[in-house]
Design a protein around this motif. Structure first.
Motif, PDB file in Angstrom:
ATOM      1  N   GLN A  36      81.785 -40.181 -25.551  1.00 28.99           N
ATOM      2  CA  GLN A  36      82.831 -40.535 -26.191  1.00 28.99           C
ATOM      3  C   GLN A  36      82.599 -42.210 -26.360  1.00 28.99           C
ATOM      4  N   ALA A  37      82.632 -42.914 -25.006  1.00 31.97           N
ATOM      5  CA  ALA A  37      82.323 -44.240 -25.331  1.00 31.97           C
ATOM      6  C   ALA A  37      81.191 -44.846 -26.116  1.00 31.97           C
ATOM      7  N   LEU A  38      80.232 -44.185 -25.848  1.00 35.66           N
ATOM      8  CA  LEU A  38      78.885 -44.580 -26.659  1.00 35.66           C
ATOM      9  C   LEU A  38      79.275 -44.207 -28.039  1.00 35.66           C
ATOM     10  N   ALA A  39      79.919 -43.158 -28.485  1.00 37.72           N
ATOM     11  CA  ALA A  39      80.137 -42.937 -29.816  1.00 37.72           C
ATOM     12  C   ALA A  39      81.055 -43.767 -30.570  1.00 37.72           C
ATOM     13  N   LYS A  40      82.017 -44.290 -29.819  1.00 29.70           N
ATOM     14  CA  LYS A  40      83.154 -45.304 -30.268  1.00 29.70           C
ATOM     15  C   LYS A  40      82.509 -46.626 -30.503  1.00 29.70           C
ATOM     16  N   SER A  48      81.646 -53.166 -37.894  1.00 27.84           N
ATOM     17  CA  SER A  48      81.482 -54.785 -38.168  1.00 27.84           C
ATOM     18  C   SER A  48      80.499 -54.816 -39.304  1.00 27.84           C
ATOM     19  N   ARG A  49      79.680 -54.072 -39.536  1.00 27.03           N
ATOM     20  CA  ARG A  49      78.493 -54.363 -40.723  1.00 27.03           C
ATOM     21  C   ARG A  49      78.713 -53.607 -42.036  1.00 27.03           C
ATOM     22  N   GLY A  50      79.956 -53.129 -42.264  1.00 24.02           N
ATOM     23  CA  GLY A  50      80.539 -52.480 -43.208  1.00 24.02           C
ATOM     24  C   GLY A  50      80.586 -51.116 -43.388  1.00 24.02           C
ATOM     25  N   PHE A  51      80.212 -50.293 -42.503  1.00 23.22           N
ATOM     26  CA  PHE A  51      80.064 -48.960 -42.601  1.00 23.22           C
ATOM     27  C   PHE A  51      81.351 -48.040 -41.834  1.00 23.22           C
ATOM     28  N   GLU A  52      81.813 -47.442 -42.665  1.00 23.71           N
ATOM     29  CA  GLU A  52      82.815 -46.715 -41.831  1.00 23.71           C
ATOM     30  C   GLU A  52      82.209 -45.284 -41.579  1.00 23.71           C
ATOM     31  N   SER A  53      83.077 -45.032 -40.219  1.00 21.74           N
ATOM     32  CA  SER A  53      82.256 -43.830 -39.703  1.00 21.74           C
ATOM     33  C   SER A  53      83.560 -43.021 -39.038  1.00 21.74           C
ATOM     34  N   ASP A  54      83.261 -41.644 -39.127  1.00 17.19           N
ATOM     35  CA  ASP A  54      84.189 -40.621 -38.072  1.00 17.19           C
ATOM     36  C   ASP A  54      83.422 -40.489 -37.137  1.00 17.19           C
ATOM     37  N   LEU A  55      84.293 -39.715 -35.840  1.00 12.48           N
ATOM     38  CA  LEU A  55      83.541 -39.148 -34.727  1.00 12.48           C
ATOM     39  C   LEU A  55      83.765 -37.776 -34.390  1.00 12.48           C
ATOM     40  N   ALA A  56      82.827 -37.038 -33.938  1.00  7.83           N
ATOM     41  CA  ALA A  56      83.087 -35.715 -33.669  1.00  7.83           C
ATOM     42  C   ALA A  56      82.460 -35.619 -32.138  1.00  7.83           C
ATOM     43  N   PHE A  57      82.953 -34.958 -31.201  1.00 11.68           N
ATOM     44  CA  PHE A  57      82.380 -34.870 -29.960  1.00 11.68           C
ATOM     45  C   PHE A  57      81.830 -33.520 -29.616  1.00 11.68           C
ATOM     46  N   THR A  58      81.864 -32.617 -30.335  1.00 11.41           N
ATOM     47  CA  THR A  58      81.257 -31.386 -30.164  1.00 11.41           C
ATOM     48  C   THR A  58      80.826 -30.764 -31.535  1.00 11.41           C
ATOM     49  N   ALA A  59      79.993 -29.706 -31.697  1.00 15.89           N
ATOM     50  CA  ALA A  59      79.538 -29.094 -32.657  1.00 15.89           C
ATOM     51  C   ALA A  59      80.419 -28.704 -33.493  1.00 15.89           C
ATOM     52  N   ALA A  60      81.499 -27.918 -32.979  1.00 17.71           N
ATOM     53  CA  ALA A  60      82.591 -27.372 -33.703  1.00 17.71           C
ATOM     54  C   ALA A  60      83.511 -28.439 -34.439  1.00 17.71           C
ATOM     55  N   GLU A  61      83.611 -29.352 -33.569  1.00 19.41           N
ATOM     56  CA  GLU A  61      84.316 -30.500 -34.512  1.00 19.41           C
ATOM     57  C   GLU A  61      83.332 -31.058 -35.581  1.00 19.41           C
TER      58      GLU A  61
END
Length: 396
Positions: A36-40, A48-61
């Protein structure tokens, strides 16, 4: 140190960076990593460079995220707590083919990188991933994805155009086939027959015959100098216009009318039409004709005699003010008029010389259909460079 597998060149033009960055807001990313720390951290770097991202920590998510939104790019960890990232990669290639995927791994293994590319990934990164490296990989991957989508769209448009063209061709072929009269036709005082073979799906040749209310037979063979859909449309136009000429005294008017109707289409397609147009009276044997640039007509006098028809005019569409001469001959019982398109000369080059007699077996044939079949022998089995049409009108 990042692996070279699938990594784009780090040398990007300023215009490319600006183009992709400006589109960043509309190209949402998904980061799938159980750390999670690396993903965040990656999410903050990209924002910071203009790209919006979502996070998922499992394949199901990650699956839930994909069901709710479309993503331009997924950064996918090789090892997830609930399944392998390679399995999810294969699934995404099937259900989300427009999403680019870059695999991320904590193992710097060339074989893993190779496997990722073979399974459809755009690239393979090894943790830890530097901010600049991450940014440039995302920019290059999105640029490649855009180009591939544009290419795919172009192919789809081309395929659609080809399908539409094929449908038009099929309709034109059906239209053309429906216009050709059934051969042979044998009625009181005459027999008429045809042998026809197109060199392509749509022919430039056309022929027609029909009885008028007065009993005369209208007998026509034409050749549009051009192929494909324009030829088919002009063929239909010419046939309709020529059918509008009523009465033996209006042959030249019918040709003129056909020329006027087709003038615009002929000019646009840089084409012209040759035609032999005639009216035959079975009672008297009189044949009146207009030969507009056609030139391939023979009058067989019984078995031994043969004549050419002398009156010739220019093809339709060559000169705007052409005048069409009307010729006249009398056919005796047993005489046969043979008219053919220039495609027959590929099969029988000797017929290019007008004084050469037609083959003996054709001249002594027992019917008009047998005659045209003999002359066109080989057209049904050979590869043709031009349409082959042979017509015969025999007075009984």
């Amino acid at each position: 140190m990042g692996s070279d597998y699938g990594s784009p060149s780090l040398e990007l033009s300023l215009s490319t960076l600006l183009l992709v960055s400006s589109a960043g807001g509309s190209q949402r990313l998904l980061i799938v990593d159980d750390e999670q720390a690396l993903a965040k951290s990656m999410e903050r770097t990209l924002r910071s460079r203009g790209f919006e991202s979502d996070l998922a920590f499992t394949a199901a998510e990650a699956r839930s995220r994909f069901e709710a939104a479309d993503y331009a790019l997924a950064l996918l960890d090789v090892r997830l707590p609930d399944e392998s990232g390679y399995g999810l990669l294969e699934e995404l290639r099937k259900v989300r083919p427009d999403t680019a995927v870059v695999m991320i791994s904590g193992v710097d293994d060339p074989e893993l990188g190779k496997a990722a590319l073979e399974h459809g990934a755009y690239g393979y990164l090894v943790k830890p991933v530097g901010a600049t490296q991450l940014y440039l990989v995302v920019v290059n991957t999105l640029q490649r994805r855009t180009l591939e989508l544009e290419h795919r769209g172009s192919l789809q448009r081309l395929e659609s155009m080809l399908r539409e063209r094929a449908e038009q061709m099929e309709r034109a072929v059906e239209l053309q086939a429906g216009m050709l009269p059934v051969s042979p036709l044998k009625q009181d005082g005459f027999e008429v027959a045809a042998n026809f073979k197109a060199s392509r799906e749509i022919s430039g040749d056309f022929y027609d015959w029909y009885r008028q209310d007065t009993g005369e037979l209208v007998f026509t063979l034409g050749d549009v100098m051009g192929k494909g859909l324009p030829a088919a449309l002009m063929m239909a136009t010419a046939r309709a216009a020529l059918r509008g000429s009523v009465g033996m005294e209006q042959l030249d008017a019918g040709i003129k009318r056909a020329g006027d109707v087709m003038a615009a289409a002929l000019e646009v397609n840089h084409a012209y039409v040759t035609v032999f147009h005639s009216v035959f009276d079975p009672r008297s044997g009189e044949l009146r004709y207009v030969d507009a640039g056609h030139g391939h007509a023979r009058l067989l006098r019984g078995v031994t005699g043969q004549e050419t028809l002398p009156v010739r005019s220019a093809p339709i569409g060559i000169f705007p003010d052409s005048q069409y001469g009307v010729g006249s001959v009398t056919m005796n019982p047993g005489d046969t008029l043979v008219v053919f398109s220039d495609g027959l000369l590929d099969l029988r080059p000797d017929l290019a010389t007008k004084d050469v007699l037609l083959p003996y077996e054709a001249r002594r044939s027992g019917s008009a259909q047998e005659l045209v079949d003999i002359l066109a022998q080989g057209s049904q089995t050979r590869e043709l460079f031009d349409d082959v049409t042979v017509l015969a009108l025999r007075r009984l």
